[in-house]
Motif scaffolding. Structure first.
Motif, mmCIF file in Angstrom:
data_model
loop_
_atom_site.group_PDB
_atom_site.id
_atom_site.type_symbol
_atom_site.label_atom_id
_atom_site.label_comp_id
_atom_site.label_asym_id
_atom_site.label_seq_id
_atom_site.Cartn_x
_atom_site.Cartn_y
_atom_site.Cartn_z
ATOM 1 N N TRP A 140 0.783 -1.256 0.005
ATOM 2 C CA TRP A 140 0.001 0.121 0.114
ATOM 3 C C TRP A 140 0.832 1.213 0.009
ATOM 4 O O TRP A 140 1.943 1.301 0.803
ATOM 5 C CB TRP A 140 -0.905 0.161 1.291
ATOM 6 C CG TRP A 140 -1.979 -0.952 1.209
ATOM 7 C CD1 TRP A 140 -2.372 -2.173 1.849
ATOM 8 C CD2 TRP A 140 -3.297 -0.673 0.325
ATOM 9 N NE1 TRP A 140 -3.398 -2.681 1.668
ATOM 10 C CE2 TRP A 140 -4.065 -1.754 0.591
ATOM 11 C CE3 TRP A 140 -3.773 0.136 -0.414
ATOM 12 C CZ2 TRP A 140 -5.446 -2.110 0.285
ATOM 13 C CZ3 TRP A 140 -4.915 -0.064 -1.108
ATOM 14 C CH2 TRP A 140 -5.821 -0.931 -0.900
ATOM 15 N N HIS A 155 0.670 5.706 0.162
ATOM 16 C CA HIS A 155 -0.121 6.988 0.434
ATOM 17 C C HIS A 155 0.472 7.884 -0.517
ATOM 18 O O HIS A 155 1.598 7.892 -0.824
ATOM 19 C CB HIS A 155 0.299 7.626 1.930
ATOM 20 C CG HIS A 155 0.120 6.596 2.923
ATOM 21 N ND1 HIS A 155 0.924 6.487 3.777
ATOM 22 C CD2 HIS A 155 -1.075 5.982 3.274
ATOM 23 C CE1 HIS A 155 0.275 5.772 5.049
ATOM 24 N NE2 HIS A 155 -1.057 5.378 4.450
ATOM 25 N N TRP A 194 -0.677 11.227 -0.554
ATOM 26 C CA TRP A 194 -1.396 12.197 0.092
ATOM 27 C C TRP A 194 -1.866 13.681 -0.561
ATOM 28 O O TRP A 194 -3.057 14.273 -0.150
ATOM 29 C CB TRP A 194 -0.994 12.438 1.487
ATOM 30 C CG TRP A 194 -1.437 11.304 2.385
ATOM 31 C CD1 TRP A 194 -2.359 10.340 2.544
ATOM 32 C CD2 TRP A 194 -0.457 10.913 3.490
ATOM 33 N NE1 TRP A 194 -2.523 9.551 3.247
ATOM 34 C CE2 TRP A 194 -1.333 9.923 4.022
ATOM 35 C CE3 TRP A 194 0.521 11.372 3.996
ATOM 36 C CZ2 TRP A 194 -0.932 9.196 5.283
ATOM 37 C CZ3 TRP A 194 0.868 10.543 5.165
ATOM 38 C CH2 TRP A 194 0.192 9.424 5.887
ATOM 39 N N TRP A 246 -10.497 5.480 -0.632
ATOM 40 C CA TRP A 246 -10.000 6.900 -0.559
ATOM 41 C C TRP A 246 -8.855 6.958 -1.939
ATOM 42 O O TRP A 246 -8.195 5.989 -2.231
ATOM 43 C CB TRP A 246 -8.839 6.915 0.675
ATOM 44 C CG TRP A 246 -9.599 6.529 2.009
ATOM 45 C CD1 TRP A 246 -10.791 6.936 2.271
ATOM 46 C CD2 TRP A 246 -9.225 5.323 2.782
ATOM 47 N NE1 TRP A 246 -11.087 6.579 3.567
ATOM 48 C CE2 TRP A 246 -10.255 5.399 3.955
ATOM 49 C CE3 TRP A 246 -8.358 4.796 3.015
ATOM 50 C CZ2 TRP A 246 -10.079 4.544 4.800
ATOM 51 C CZ3 TRP A 246 -7.950 3.743 4.004
ATOM 52 C CH2 TRP A 246 -8.920 3.809 5.236
ATOM 53 N N ASP A 271 -6.372 8.837 -2.115
ATOM 54 C CA ASP A 271 -5.084 9.387 -1.997
ATOM 55 C C ASP A 271 -4.157 8.045 -1.110
ATOM 56 O O ASP A 271 -3.440 8.087 -0.582
ATOM 57 C CB ASP A 271 -4.851 10.331 -0.806
ATOM 58 C CG ASP A 271 -5.705 10.432 0.527
ATOM 59 O OD1 ASP A 271 -6.778 9.390 0.430
ATOM 60 O OD2 ASP A 271 -5.502 10.919 1.373
ATOM 61 N N VAL A 272 -4.727 6.850 -1.611
ATOM 62 C CA VAL A 272 -4.199 5.786 -1.270
ATOM 63 C C VAL A 272 -4.053 4.656 -2.371
ATOM 64 O O VAL A 272 -5.320 4.528 -2.875
ATOM 65 C CB VAL A 272 -4.752 4.713 0.101
ATOM 66 C CG1 VAL A 272 -3.968 3.531 0.411
ATOM 67 C CG2 VAL A 272 -4.772 5.889 1.050
ATOM 68 N N GLN A 318 4.153 15.871 3.199
ATOM 69 C CA GLN A 318 3.204 14.797 2.773
ATOM 70 C C GLN A 318 3.022 14.907 1.328
ATOM 71 O O GLN A 318 1.999 14.781 0.735
ATOM 72 C CB GLN A 318 1.876 14.821 3.551
ATOM 73 C CG GLN A 318 1.911 14.458 4.889
ATOM 74 C CD GLN A 318 2.367 15.422 5.874
ATOM 75 O OE1 GLN A 318 2.011 16.493 5.858
ATOM 76 N NE2 GLN A 318 3.336 15.098 6.801
ATOM 77 N N ALA A 338 2.860 2.790 3.031
ATOM 78 C CA ALA A 338 2.206 2.564 4.430
ATOM 79 C C ALA A 338 3.014 1.637 5.188
ATOM 80 O O ALA A 338 3.754 0.674 4.832
ATOM 81 C CB ALA A 338 0.713 2.056 4.284
ATOM 82 N N PRO A 387 -2.792 1.200 5.688
ATOM 83 C CA PRO A 387 -2.922 2.497 4.944
ATOM 84 C C PRO A 387 -4.022 3.397 5.454
ATOM 85 O O PRO A 387 -5.071 2.769 6.054
ATOM 86 C CB PRO A 387 -3.894 1.621 3.619
ATOM 87 C CG PRO A 387 -4.614 0.173 4.299
ATOM 88 C CD PRO A 387 -3.665 -0.164 5.386
ATOM 89 N N PRO A 406 -5.779 7.457 4.896
ATOM 90 C CA PRO A 406 -6.045 8.662 4.127
ATOM 91 C C PRO A 406 -5.458 9.873 4.771
ATOM 92 O O PRO A 406 -5.252 9.803 6.086
ATOM 93 C CB PRO A 406 -7.718 8.807 3.753
ATOM 94 C CG PRO A 406 -8.056 8.216 5.119
ATOM 95 C CD PRO A 406 -7.408 7.167 5.576
ATOM 96 N N TYR A 407 -5.173 10.753 4.148
ATOM 97 C CA TYR A 407 -4.664 12.168 4.819
ATOM 98 C C TYR A 407 -5.866 12.667 5.628
ATOM 99 O O TYR A 407 -7.000 12.845 4.998
ATOM 100 C CB TYR A 407 -3.964 12.968 3.921
ATOM 101 C CG TYR A 407 -3.810 14.453 4.348
ATOM 102 C CD1 TYR A 407 -2.304 14.618 5.307
ATOM 103 C CD2 TYR A 407 -4.467 15.258 4.749
ATOM 104 C CE1 TYR A 407 -2.101 15.567 5.592
ATOM 105 C CE2 TYR A 407 -4.193 16.636 5.270
ATOM 106 C CZ TYR A 407 -3.054 17.054 5.820
ATOM 107 O OH TYR A 407 -2.650 17.964 6.214
ATOM 108 N N SER A 454 4.651 6.063 9.710
ATOM 109 C CA SER A 454 5.503 5.867 8.658
ATOM 110 C C SER A 454 6.713 5.140 8.912
ATOM 111 O O SER A 454 6.998 4.981 10.216
ATOM 112 C CB SER A 454 5.963 7.425 8.185
ATOM 113 O OG SER A 454 4.914 8.217 7.881
#
Length: 438
Positions: A67, A69, A71, A123, A125-126, A169, A175, A184, A186-187, A195
């Protein structure tokens, strides 16, 4: 006094019991080493970048996917977790698409071969990177991709105000995979991060007239550091002015900035600065053409380890930031006494425009929003520097266990304040802070 000692011992006991428990379990930690090259376009407010990362699987499990991110996509539309958290009446909700941001041009490959990837079902953003070959325990893969970021206006942490940039970010980031599996997420504007640790080699290209500071040390920074040192001399001379002359200078500087037009990048020319840092979980950088610069030093108990202190701030906030190096010094000093020496080479605070609280911490560097007084500025600098220990060095999951970073850190802030101002009218100072917050 005895009560304070007892409370300190209770907190420290809990802390070490947690560490011992973690050591007794089958603990593992993935390692991610980054190599990123990025160019800032300060006319279009965009980043063009290429990322290579080495992902080492220290887990006992075989991984078939990773996974990631991405973001910056949190700022893309009204359906993201960030947008929903901000609400329909927020500045973000009222903004048109030209002021929002996103990440695109992704093209993932693993060990030189293209891979398939897909968005998270909830999401945008992932994303999930599907590996062509399973990643066994103890093995590593090299993942790379170009990416392009449209920097949003300053709605949260990543953003710009004119040609002031807060780049956080901002890059594709795996992830965390731990004993509980994948994380995972989302922002979010409220609710922070978790992290993997590793190293960062980041080359940033931008116009020459920007002051810039970031996570890590500049390994090609001799000329840049020399220029920054010359700027500290200018700042010191400004702060040495009589009060009346200082006020006149501040007023004229602010008025001049309001009239100043954007410079032409092509005429200014570009520079590339190479930053490197090991054993951190994130990388952030900040840039502005107008910052004043101050510099100091913190000597820790290991006499061979001196920490450089930097503060960068706008002329309009010069009076509040006059003693910022003192605040950085004392924060690093007291936290090092409480929890062990600060392990990196610089502590930096920058005057920013972020819209997600009073300040935000990143490895080596913190951004501070506008503060109403010097006492509030000291409190926020101290709090954000403290996050280098909680959660920066400890590496706790802020999204799930906020008390482990905010709780320990806020307790330490109180302890710092009492120790530093023990010989002064502490109640008066704290009452001023309360009034500032009101």
């Amino acid at each position: 006094f005895m009560r304070r000692i007892l409370i300190s011992r209770i907190f420290i006991s809990i802390f070490f019991i947690s560490i011992i428990s973690a050591q007794e379990s089958d603990y593992f930690q993935q390692v991610v080493d980054y190599d990123i090259e990025v160019t800032l376009n300060d006319k279009d407010h965009t980043l063009s970048a290429y990322e290579k990362l080495n992902y080492l699987n220290n887990s006992p499990d075989t991984l078939s996917f990773i996974w990631f991110h991405i973001w910056p996509n949190a700022y893309k539309n009204d359906s993201t977790a960030f947008a929903k958290q901000k609400g329909s009446e927020s500045k973000f909700a009222r903004a048109d698409s030209a002021k929002r941001g996103f990440i695109d041009s992704l093209d993932f490959s693993v060990d030189g071969k293209k891979v398939n990837w897909e968005s998270h079902p909830e999401w945008i953003d992932v994303v999930k990177i599907k590996l062509n070959t399973p990643l066994n325990p103890g093995e590593s893969v090299q993942i790379e991709t170009p990416f392009f970021v449209k920097i949003p206006n300053q709605f949260s942490r990543l953003g710009h105000t004119g040609q002031h940039y807060e780049i956080t970010q901002w890059y594709p980031k795996p992830a965390v995979y731990d004993h509980k599996g994948w994380h995972p997420m989302p922002y979010l504007n409220m609710g922070e991060f978790y992290s993997e640790f590793g190293s960062f080699d980041v080359k940033i290209t931008l116009p020459k007239d920007y002051r810039i500071m970031a996570t890590g040390d500049m390994i090609n920074g001799e000329a840049e550091y020399k220029w920054l040192d010359s700027l500290t001399t200018v700042t010191d001379s400004i702060h040495s002015l009589p009060e009346e002359d200082f006020e006149k200078w501040t007023t004229s500087k602010i008025e001049g900035e309001m009239k100043e037009e954007k410079s032409d990048t092509l005429n200014v020319g570009m520079k590339t600065l190479h930053f490197h840092q090991e054993k951190v979980h994130d990388f952030a950088w900040f840039a502005d053409k107008k910052w004043l610069v101050q510099k100091g030093e913190l000597s820790l108990t290991d006499s061979t380890h001196a920490v450089t202190l930097w503060s960068f701030y706008l002329p309009k906030n010069a009076e509040q930031w006059r003693n910022s190096i003192e605040y950085l010094h004392d924060s690093g000093y007291w936290y090092s006494r409480y929890y062990g020496d600060y392990p990196y080479n610089h502590i930096t605070a920058v005057d920013g425009d972020m819209s997600a609280g009073g300040g935000m911490e990143y490895p080596n560097i913190t951004v501070i929003a506008s503060m109403p007084s010097k006492h509030m500025l000291e409190m926020v600098i101290m709090h954000e520097v403290g996050h280098n220990w909680f959660y920066g060095i400890l590496g706790s999951n802020e999204r799930y266990h906020t008390w482990m970073d905010e709780g320990f850190n806020e307790y330490t802030c109180i302890r710092y304040w009492q120790d530093k101002y023990a010989d002064q009218n502490e109640r008066f100072v704290i009452s001023e802070l309360v009034q500032d917050k009101l």
